[in-house]
Motif scaffolding. Structure first.
Motif, PDB file in Angstrom:
ATOM      1  N   SER A 147       0.839  -1.200   0.000  1.00 26.01           N
ATOM      2  CA  SER A 147       0.000   0.000   0.000  1.00 26.01           C
ATOM      3  C   SER A 147       0.873   1.248   0.000  1.00 26.01           C
ATOM      4  O   SER A 147       1.933   1.284   0.645  1.00 26.01           O
ATOM      5  N   ALA A 148       0.409   2.266  -0.707  1.00 28.59           N
ATOM      6  CA  ALA A 148       1.184   3.511  -0.790  1.00 28.59           C
ATOM      7  C   ALA A 148       1.235   4.238   0.539  1.00 28.59           C
ATOM      8  O   ALA A 148       2.148   5.027   0.800  1.00 28.59           O
ATOM      9  N   THR A 149       0.245   3.966   1.393  1.00 26.11           N
ATOM     10  CA  THR A 149       0.203   4.661   2.688  1.00 26.11           C
ATOM     11  C   THR A 149       0.895   3.870   3.793  1.00 26.11           C
ATOM     12  O   THR A 149       0.961   4.332   4.925  1.00 26.11           O
ATOM     13  N   PRO A 159       3.662   2.499   6.165  1.00 28.71           N
ATOM     14  CA  PRO A 159       4.937   3.098   6.590  1.00 28.71           C
ATOM     15  C   PRO A 159       6.116   2.193   6.229  1.00 28.71           C
ATOM     16  O   PRO A 159       5.983   0.972   6.149  1.00 28.71           O
TER      17      PRO A 159
END
Length: 474
Positions: A123-125, A127
């Motif tokens: 996922s791009a979000t 961390p």
């Protein structure tokens, strides 16, 4: 999975867990006679007329032997090793039995992790670096559908019982070895006492020939012959003393003593030959620990056939785990961080290149081997009893005849000495009579010692008062 379906699955699994793929066990058949060929003075045992349980050596009524046997049980190194082997078998049996119960574990961890920037489907979000904390418990239980676990436990139990028989057999063997060595020692004591008396008699005979020679009645040849007889008797005495020392040292090792610091006083009191209740051949199978051990190994091998066969069927394991997972320590033990999983696991080997088939064949061959070993042990047990009964029977007759020969030889010696004093015979006749008399007396002592040793071996062959009901108490 619905609760109803899960309950049905568990009921079916429980029903199947009563299955066992091990063959029905039967004790291997061995040929048995109804009676022993030689009985002699050895009576057939009645139910209340058995060997003393454990302390069979007390039949000989010798306090010194009783004390030595007590030392052996405490100090013998070989017996201590056999006991350690038995304890090891007991531990292995407990290890196998643990599979009957669920395996439960707990764990906790805390980690700081970095994810790969090129991780697939990342996922791009998400961390790059994050913390992970978890704490929980896990439980698993193999449903014994085909009896694998139960047969493994049964095999382990039989191995432990076999080790118990091995321990009893090792103890009996050492006790019999000690009793046998003790009988030889006492026989040597009697031989040494006889030779000491003989030396004293020969010294008197030498003094007589020297007196007669000084008076010109006999030649110096008689003196030389008398001196030869005396020196030969002294040599035999020294040899017997050396043999006694070696036997005493052997006893020291058996009772766990340093031979340099161990000694037994000389005793010439006769040891009575006990009447041993031999029982019947069929009872021998319950009175020999080595027979019991061999039979239990057959049972263990038979159970392992079931273990090998179970590998052809799927194994069912019930797994459950629960706990907490969180990226922060503060929120770890909160309701949103709670996780759990529950469900069965079914596993089956589809192809193994013939491994399972070979395992079954090996288990069957091992059972056949154990069965053949058992039959061999049984037949050898019958042989040992029969041999010692025959030996005791024939030695009894030999002792009677040897006693007559010894008495006759002593009478001939007394006559020859009387005639020699009156000049009726030469000293060569005396020498011949002395040689025969000593030989016959030593022969009688040898036979008496052999009879005692044969009685010890008979008791050992009968199991020394041991019984298969002692296996259950181990």
């Amino acid at each position: 999975m619905k609760k109803r379906d899960l309950a049905i699955s568990l009921i079916v699994a429980a029903a199947l867990s009563g299955c066992s793929l091990a063959p029905a066990y039967k004790t291997p058949v061995t040929p048995k006679a109804q009676t022993y060929q030689n009985v002699g003075p050895w009576v057939t045992a009645q139910p209340s007329d058995q060997l003393p349980r454990g302390n069979w050596w007390q039949l000989y009524g010798d306090d010194e032997l009783n004390q030595l046997q007590a030392q052996l049980l405490v100090n013998n190194a070989t017996l201590a090793a056999a006991l350690a082997h038995y304890n090891q078998a007991q531990a292995f049996s407990a290890e196998a039995r643990s599979e009957l119960f669920p395996q439960i574990g707990a764990g906790a961890d805390g980690m700081r992790q970095r994810q790969s920037n090129t991780q697939p489907l990342r996922s791009a979000t998400a961390p790059n670096v994050y913390n992970s904390y978890s704490v929980g418990v896990q439980a698993s239980y193999e449903v014994d559908l085909w009896g694998r676990v139960r047969n493994t436990v049964e095999a382990g139990r039989d191995d432990a019982l076999a080790a118990s028989g091995d321990l009893a057999s090792a103890q009996l063997s050492l006790q019999a070895q000690l009793a046998d060595s003790y009988m030889q020692l006492r026989g040597l004591d009697e031989q040494i006492a006889l030779l000491q008396e003989t030396i004293q008699a020969y010294e008197r005979a030498l003094k007589l020939t020297q007196t007669l020679h000084a008076g010109g009645i006999v030649s110096g040849l008689d003196v030389s012959r008398a001196q030869t007889q005396l020196s030969d008797a002294r040599s035999q005495w020294s040899q017997s003393v050396a043999q006694r020392t070696l036997m005493q040292d052997a006893i020291a090792v058996l009772v766990g003593e340093n031979a340099s610091n161990f000694s037994l006083p000389s005793q010439t009191a006769a040891i009575g030959l006990p009447v041993v209740p031999v029982g019947t051949p069929s009872t021998l199978l319950q009175r020999r620990p080595d027979v019991a051990a061999a039979e239990r190994r057959v049972a263990a091998a038979n159970a392992r056939i079931g273990v090998a066969r179970a590998a052809w069927f799927p194994s069912l394991t019930l797994n459950a785990q629960g706990g907490f997972e969180s990226s922060t320590w503060g929120s770890l033990l909160t309701a949103p961080s709670h996780v759990w999983s529950l469900g069965p696991e079914l596993a089956l080997d589809v192809f193994d290149g013939g491994f399972r088939k070979a395992t079954i064949e090996a288990a069957k061959a091992k059972t056949d081997e154990a069965g053949a070993d058992y039959r061999g042990v049984v037949l050898d047990a019958f042989r040992q009893v029969q041999d010692n009964l025959a030996l005791l029977d024939n030695l009894g007759a030999a002792s009677t005849n040897q006693k007559d020969a010894s008495d006759a030889a002593q009478h001939a010696l007394d006559l020859s000495m009387t005639q020699y004093k009156h000049g009726a015979v030469s000293y060569l006749d005396v020498v011949q009579a002395q040689t025969v008399a000593l030989q016959e007396k030593r022969g009688l002592l040898d036979i008496d010692t052999q009879r005692l040793r044969a009685s010890v071996q008979l008791i050992r062959a009968l199991g020394g008062g041991w019984s298969t009901d002692q296996l259950a108490r181990k």
